[in-house]
Design an enzyme around this catalytic site. Structure first.
Site, PDB file in Angstrom:
ATOM      1  N   GLY A 256       0.806  -1.215   0.000  1.00 44.58           N
ATOM      2  CA  GLY A 256       0.000   0.000   0.000  1.00 44.58           C
ATOM      3  C   GLY A 256       0.835   1.259   0.000  1.00 44.58           C
ATOM      4  CE1 TYR A 257       4.524   5.921   3.224  1.00 46.89           C
ATOM      5  CE2 TYR A 257       6.510   4.637   2.839  1.00 46.89           C
ATOM      6  CZ  TYR A 257       5.896   5.827   3.179  1.00 46.89           C
ATOM      7  OH  TYR A 257       6.673   6.927   3.465  1.00 46.89           O
ATOM      8  N   GLY A 258       4.103   1.638  -0.690  1.00 45.46           N
ATOM      9  CA  GLY A 258       4.937   1.745  -1.885  1.00 45.46           C
ATOM     10  C   GLY A 258       4.139   2.156  -3.101  1.00 45.46           C
TER      11      GLY A 258
END
Length: 263
Positions: free
Chosen positions: A158-160
């Protein structure tokens, strides 16, 4: 070609007395950057979560407006309050960002994934949408990204993905808002702030053992031999918002002690 004044090469950062909005200005990097910009004579406006603003307190020389980047209504309201002050924004630094720890694909939590995408990608884009009418001619924007947006780091789908999307948005907005507005990004590796201990917005402190990974193992992989601190990221942001960078737009600058070339 219009006549161009020579940049002030003795100054790093936006011009004194210019107005700077720091979104995520209470986190480790955002707070360090906003504090330095205020000391350099900028008129600094901080936006962040209400709890983060309460914990951090007022940064000298700045004022604060609460916002939750996961909530479109909150973003609209924050910029409505800002517009009511008749402000003109010369610079914006979007320093917000958070994750919720490792979340491997086999056990991916949909709500957590959506929350991370919303806060790290959708929110910053909506914030710039609301900020656009307030931008001065020849304004400059910098998004804080991450090396994880370029490097495959297990557990950070998600963050990447959100930060990789923000890198794309950087280039897209650089094209859309040209020639009057420059848009760039700064992508750090790991930085020794509350972020690696769970996130300032979630109550983590600036010091203590990292919650996310083995700090010594990480440092051993970095050619410069250490993790970054906030001040290592402040300089590149100041530069990209300065007149010395007036011919740079649509770029994402990786700041990671040489770690990016190793990976």
């Amino acid at each position: 070609m219009p006549y161009l004044l020579r940049p002030d090469f003795e100054r790093l950062g936006p011009p004194a007395n210019s107005t700077l909005l720091v979104i995520g200005g209470c986190g480790g990097i955002g707070h360090a950057f906003g504090s330095i910009a205020a000391r350099l004579g900028c008129k600094v406006i901080i936006m962040d979560l209400p709890d983060a603003i309460s914990r951090r307190g007022e940064t000298p020389g700045s004022r604060s407006i609460p916002v939750d980047l996961r909530d479109e209504g909150s973003i609209i309201e924050a910029f409505k309050l800002l517009a009511e002050t008749d402000v003109t924004l010369n610079s914006i630094a979007v320093c917000s960002g958070y994750t919720k720890g490792h979340d491997h694909i086999a056990t991916l939590d949909t709500d957590r994934f959506d929350d991370i995408i919303s806060g790290n990608l959708r929110g910053p884009v909506l914030a710039i949408r609301e900020a656009r009418p307030l931008l001065a001619d020849h304004a400059s924007i910098v998004f804080l990204s991450t090396a994880i947006g370029q490097i495959g780091a297990p557990g950070y789908a998600g963050y990447g993905a959100a930060k990789a999307g923000l890198n794309a948005v950087t280039r897209i907005l650089a094209a859309e808002l040209a020639p009057g507005v420059r848009v760039n990004g700064v992508a750090p590796g790991a930085v020794d702030t509350a972020f690696i201990r769970g996130g300032y917005g979630d109550g983590a402190e600036e010091t203590g053992a990292p919650a996310r990974f083995d700090k010594e193992a990480y440092n051993a992989r970095i050619p410069l031999g250490r993790m970054a601190v906030s001040d290592d990221i402040v300089g590149p942001i100041l530069f990209l918002l300065s007149d010395a960078a007036r011919y740079i737009s649509g770029q994402v600058l990786h700041v990671n002690g040489g770690g990016f070339m190793r990976d």
